[in-house]
Design a protein around this motif. Structure first.
Motif, PDB file in Angstrom:
ATOM      1  N   VAL A   9       1.499   0.804 -12.609  1.00 24.90           N
ATOM      2  CA  VAL A   9       0.327   1.563 -12.180  1.00 24.90           C
ATOM      3  C   VAL A   9       0.799   2.708 -11.285  1.00 24.90           C
ATOM      4  CG1 VAL A   9      -1.838   1.463 -10.878  1.00 24.90           C
ATOM      5  CG2 VAL A   9      -1.105  -0.496 -12.250  1.00 24.90           C
ATOM      6  N   LEU A  10       0.296   3.893 -11.527  1.00 19.34           N
ATOM      7  CA  LEU A  10       0.654   5.032 -10.699  1.00 19.34           C
ATOM      8  C   LEU A  10      -0.155   4.974  -9.411  1.00 19.34           C
ATOM      9  CD1 LEU A  10       2.124   7.744 -10.325  1.00 19.34           C
ATOM     10  CD2 LEU A  10       0.165   8.833 -11.414  1.00 19.34           C
ATOM     11  N   LEU A  11       0.545   4.866  -8.288  1.00 22.47           N
ATOM     12  CA  LEU A  11      -0.103   4.874  -6.977  1.00 22.47           C
ATOM     13  C   LEU A  11      -0.087   6.310  -6.477  1.00 22.47           C
ATOM     14  CD1 LEU A  11      -1.252   3.521  -4.438  1.00 22.47           C
ATOM     15  CD2 LEU A  11       1.099   3.144  -3.702  1.00 22.47           C
ATOM     16  N   ASN A  12      -1.243   6.881  -6.332  1.00 25.07           N
ATOM     17  CA  ASN A  12      -1.387   8.245  -5.856  1.00 25.07           C
ATOM     18  C   ASN A  12      -1.915   8.155  -4.432  1.00 25.07           C
ATOM     19  OD1 ASN A  12      -1.743  10.950  -5.566  1.00 25.07           O
ATOM     20  ND2 ASN A  12      -3.255  11.168  -7.190  1.00 25.07           N
ATOM     21  N   ILE A  93       1.674   0.895  13.608  1.00 22.35           N
ATOM     22  CA  ILE A  93       1.646   1.353  12.216  1.00 22.35           C
ATOM     23  C   ILE A  93       1.078   0.182  11.419  1.00 22.35           C
ATOM     24  CG2 ILE A  93       4.099   0.748  11.988  1.00 22.35           C
ATOM     25  CD1 ILE A  93       4.251   2.866   9.721  1.00 22.35           C
ATOM     26  N   SER A  94       0.103   0.479  10.573  1.00 23.96           N
ATOM     27  CA  SER A  94      -0.630  -0.577   9.867  1.00 23.96           C
ATOM     28  C   SER A  94      -0.838  -0.211   8.404  1.00 23.96           C
ATOM     29  CB  SER A  94      -2.022  -0.760  10.489  1.00 23.96           C
ATOM     30  OG  SER A  94      -1.951  -0.865  11.884  1.00 23.96           O
ATOM     31  N   VAL A  95      -0.719  -1.213   7.546  1.00 17.36           N
ATOM     32  CA  VAL A  95      -1.057  -1.058   6.127  1.00 17.36           C
ATOM     33  C   VAL A  95      -1.898  -2.274   5.753  1.00 17.36           C
ATOM     34  CG1 VAL A  95      -0.181  -0.888   3.763  1.00 17.36           C
ATOM     35  CG2 VAL A  95       1.039   0.264   5.627  1.00 17.36           C
ATOM     36  N   VAL A  96      -2.988  -2.029   5.042  1.00 14.79           N
ATOM     37  CA  VAL A  96      -3.846  -3.122   4.575  1.00 14.79           C
ATOM     38  C   VAL A  96      -2.963  -4.145   3.847  1.00 14.79           C
ATOM     39  CG1 VAL A  96      -5.721  -3.691   2.966  1.00 14.79           C
ATOM     40  CG2 VAL A  96      -5.868  -1.629   4.366  1.00 14.79           C
ATOM     41  N   PRO A  97      -3.113  -5.434   4.160  1.00 16.25           N
ATOM     42  CA  PRO A  97      -2.231  -6.442   3.567  1.00 16.25           C
ATOM     43  C   PRO A  97      -2.065  -6.342   2.041  1.00 16.25           C
ATOM     44  CG  PRO A  97      -3.491  -7.439   5.319  1.00 16.25           C
ATOM     45  CD  PRO A  97      -4.025  -6.035   5.155  1.00 16.25           C
ATOM     46  N   ALA A  98      -3.141  -6.091   1.317  1.00 19.18           N
ATOM     47  CA  ALA A  98      -3.048  -6.018  -0.150  1.00 19.18           C
ATOM     48  C   ALA A  98      -2.184  -4.843  -0.615  1.00 19.18           C
ATOM     49  CB  ALA A  98      -4.443  -5.907  -0.762  1.00 19.18           C
ATOM     50  N   TRP A  99      -1.954  -3.866   0.241  1.00 17.52           N
ATOM     51  CA  TRP A  99      -1.176  -2.672  -0.122  1.00 17.52           C
ATOM     52  C   TRP A  99       0.209  -2.670   0.502  1.00 17.52           C
ATOM     53  CZ3 TRP A  99      -2.703   0.852  -3.709  1.00 17.52           C
ATOM     54  CH2 TRP A  99      -4.037   0.797  -4.119  1.00 17.52           C
ATOM     55  N   GLN A 100       0.569  -3.710   1.250  1.00 21.03           N
ATOM     56  CA  GLN A 100       1.882  -3.754   1.878  1.00 21.03           C
ATOM     57  C   GLN A 100       2.970  -3.922   0.830  1.00 21.03           C
ATOM     58  OE1 GLN A 100       1.662  -6.721   5.001  1.00 21.03           O
ATOM     59  NE2 GLN A 100       0.165  -5.525   6.150  1.00 21.03           N
ATOM     60  N   GLY A 101       4.170  -3.436   1.165  1.00 19.30           N
ATOM     61  CA  GLY A 101       5.312  -3.576   0.265  1.00 19.30           C
ATOM     62  C   GLY A 101       5.336  -2.568  -0.859  1.00 19.30           C
ATOM     63  N   GLN A 102       4.520  -1.520  -0.759  1.00 18.13           N
ATOM     64  CA  GLN A 102       4.445  -0.530  -1.832  1.00 18.13           C
ATOM     65  C   GLN A 102       4.878   0.864  -1.370  1.00 18.13           C
ATOM     66  OE1 GLN A 102       0.838  -0.792  -4.164  1.00 18.13           O
ATOM     67  NE2 GLN A 102       0.591  -2.937  -3.656  1.00 18.13           N
TER      68      GLN A 102
END
Length: 178
Positions: A9-12, A93-102
């Motif tokens: 999936v292309l993450l834009n 610094i924070s990233v929504v858990p479902a989007w972490q590691g990307q």
């Protein structure tokens, strides 16, 4: 804009300065990002709010993808006991858990450091995992300390020599609990 292909999936993802309309989303995503973090005070969302209220949120960037704010990074001024100026503290610094590691956190880091360079900042400090932040050039500096924390987790990146020396003090906003 950052483009990543993840699982086909292309993450834009767009990195931009926060707007007033982002404040509630930043609060919620920061709380969610640190909810399960073992070395967290679980007050990071209140720290961001307090920095903003005090007018000390020098740089506040969000990562947005698919119309949703999924990441945030905050930078605020710090004082150094040697009188050095132009030094900033990075975090939270924070990233929504479902989007972490990307790659969103790394993109926020690169954008924040570039913004500091453009502002003519002398350096940046942070409290965090050496293995992660080392890839951005951060490292423990024996002459630059944050009292009360393990030295290896307090790291600095000098953007314009000389390297500051002494004890670092963050804003009182970092004591916020609500």
């Amino acid at each position: 804009r950052i483009h990543h292909i993840i699982k086909g999936v292309l993450l834009n993802c767009m990195i931009r300065t926060e707007t007033t309309a982002d404040h509630a989303a930043i609060h919620a995503l920061t709380e969610a990002a640190f909810r399960e973090a073992p070395h967290s005070s679980h007050t990071e969302q209140f720290i961001v709010d307090a920095l903003r209220t005090r007018g000390e949120l020098s740089i506040s960037l969000v990562a947005e993808t698919q119309g949703q704010v999924v990441g945030h990074i905050a930078l605020s001024p710090v004082t150094v006991s040697d009188g050095s100026t132009g030094w900033f503290g990075l975090g939270p610094i924070s990233v929504v858990p479902a989007w972490q590691g990307q790659g969103i956190g790394a993109a926020l880091m690169r954008a924040a450091l570039e913004a500091l360079r453009q502002q003519g900042a002398h350096g940046c400090v942070l409290l965090g995992e050496p293995a992660y932040y080392g890839r951005f050039g951060f490292r423990a500096e024996p002459g630059l300390v944050l009292p009360g924390v393990p030295a290896e987790y307090f790291q600095a990146l000098c953007l314009q020599p000389p390297l500051a020396q002494g004890e670092v003090q963050y804003s009182p906003a970092f004591e916020a609990t609500a």
